[in-house]
Design a protein around this motif. Structure first.
Motif, PDB file in Angstrom:
ATOM      1  N   LEU A  46     -54.898 -28.532 -28.810  1.00  0.00           N
ATOM      2  CA  LEU A  46     -55.978 -27.602 -29.137  1.00  0.00           C
ATOM      3  C   LEU A  46     -57.324 -27.925 -28.505  1.00  0.00           C
ATOM      4  N   VAL A  47     -57.812 -29.144 -28.721  1.00  0.00           N
ATOM      5  CA  VAL A  47     -59.169 -29.478 -28.272  1.00  0.00           C
ATOM      6  C   VAL A  47     -59.186 -30.879 -27.656  1.00  0.00           C
ATOM      7  N   ASP A  48     -59.785 -30.984 -26.452  1.00  0.00           N
ATOM      8  CA  ASP A  48     -60.075 -32.301 -25.890  1.00  0.00           C
ATOM      9  C   ASP A  48     -61.322 -32.803 -26.612  1.00  0.00           C
ATOM     10  N   LEU A  49     -61.181 -33.848 -27.414  1.00  0.00           N
ATOM     11  CA  LEU A  49     -62.279 -34.316 -28.272  1.00  0.00           C
ATOM     12  C   LEU A  49     -63.302 -35.165 -27.509  1.00  0.00           C
ATOM     13  N   TYR A  53     -57.165 -36.076 -28.269  1.00  0.00           N
ATOM     14  CA  TYR A  53     -56.927 -34.638 -28.428  1.00  0.00           C
ATOM     15  C   TYR A  53     -56.682 -34.294 -29.895  1.00  0.00           C
ATOM     16  N   SER A  70     -57.470 -22.371 -38.929  1.00  0.00           N
ATOM     17  CA  SER A  70     -58.300 -21.908 -37.805  1.00  0.00           C
ATOM     18  C   SER A  70     -59.791 -22.147 -38.071  1.00  0.00           C
ATOM     19  N   ILE A  86     -60.410 -25.790 -37.212  1.00  0.00           N
ATOM     20  CA  ILE A  86     -60.271 -25.968 -35.760  1.00  0.00           C
ATOM     21  C   ILE A  86     -61.491 -25.417 -35.026  1.00  0.00           C
ATOM     22  N   ASP A  87     -61.991 -24.256 -35.458  1.00  0.00           N
ATOM     23  CA  ASP A  87     -63.197 -23.675 -34.847  1.00  0.00           C
ATOM     24  C   ASP A  87     -64.400 -24.594 -35.031  1.00  0.00           C
ATOM     25  N   ARG A 140     -64.017 -27.512 -32.692  1.00  0.00           N
ATOM     26  CA  ARG A 140     -64.282 -27.075 -31.317  1.00  0.00           C
ATOM     27  C   ARG A 140     -65.791 -26.966 -31.066  1.00  0.00           C
ATOM     28  N   LYS A 141     -66.490 -26.319 -32.010  1.00  0.00           N
ATOM     29  CA  LYS A 141     -67.947 -26.136 -31.856  1.00  0.00           C
ATOM     30  C   LYS A 141     -68.677 -27.483 -31.892  1.00  0.00           C
ATOM     31  N   THR A 149     -67.481 -30.426 -31.097  1.00  0.00           N
ATOM     32  CA  THR A 149     -67.166 -31.171 -29.874  1.00  0.00           C
ATOM     33  C   THR A 149     -67.963 -30.632 -28.694  1.00  0.00           C
ATOM     34  N   GLU A 150     -68.055 -29.321 -28.589  1.00  0.00           N
ATOM     35  CA  GLU A 150     -68.818 -28.708 -27.491  1.00  0.00           C
ATOM     36  C   GLU A 150     -70.302 -29.066 -27.604  1.00  0.00           C
TER      37      GLU A 150
END
Length: 214
Positions: free
Chosen positions: A85-88, A184, A200, A203-204, A207-208, A210-211
């Motif tokens: 899902l996400v590269d941390l 990950y 979800s 996960i969102d 994701r936010k 991490t970004e």
């Protein structure tokens, strides 16, 4: 209840820090006196499992955990049926070929055909040498693989390198990088598709976060 598989070792504190910032507290796993392998977050909405890094994708693949945090090196080696899902972004290291500094080998193609390469990452090593079309014998070792070339049992090793300090202290040098690895976030595919336990949403948030961190 949402269950997250967390890896013992170097990635643990970073994974716990990440989840802590999103309202899930599994920091008891970091207590030196802790012997619990399963902790329920204070909110009572999530459970953390403390497992060996290599076992994280197993718990996720078989559905005992909906989410997991694990190094890309483990995913590449085991190729489990999980959703990436996400590269941390934390836990950077690289999978490298290394030889003795005193050897004449400048690149993997200099290694002798049918020579020996020691590694605990047998599949990654096998795939790499097959890719460069050099037949070698992969010797599985699960302790200090650096001893392979030092003792003369192998010409080279394939191993995970972060700072390179251990290689240097043992008179070894990197001659190639197979791939780079970071932590990950992975998920059980069906749980992810069905959005079990409002997966979800978390996960969102991850994701936010991490970004923003990058």
């Amino acid at each position: 209840m949402l269950t997250v598989a967390l890896p013992k070792g170097g990635l643990l504190k970073y994974g716990i820090h990440l989840l802590n910032n999103l309202g899930l507290d599994f920091s008891a796993f970091l207590d030196a006196g802790n012997r619990q392998l399963q902790i329920i977050d204070g909110s009572g909405t999530a459970k953390g499992l403390l497992v060996r890094a290599q076992d994280v994708p197993v718990y996720v693949e078989y559905g005992q955990a909906q989410l997991g945090i694990v190094g890309f090196d483990v995913l590449r080696e085991k190729n489990p049926q999980v959703a990436h899902l996400v590269d941390l972004g934390f836990g950077y290291c690289r999978m490298s070929v290394a030889v003795r500094q005193s050897s004449s080998y400048q690149s993997p193609l200099d290694l002798p055909a049918h020579g020996r390469v020691a590694s605990k990452y047998v599949n990654s090593a096998y795939e790499y040498f097959q890719h460069i079309n050099l037949p070698v014998e992969i010797v599985p070792l699960y302790g200090s693989v650096e001893l392979g070339p030092i003792t003369g049992m192998s010409e080279a090793i394939v191993d995970l390198v972060s700072t390179g300090k251990t290689l240097k202290e043992n008179g070894l040098v990197e001659i190639a990088t197979l791939y780079e690895s970071t932590a990950y976030l992975i998920a059980h595919p069906l749980s992810y598709r069905l959005n079990e336990d409002n997966l979800s949403n978390l996960i969102d948030k991850i994701r936010k976060y991490t970004e923003a961190d990058h």
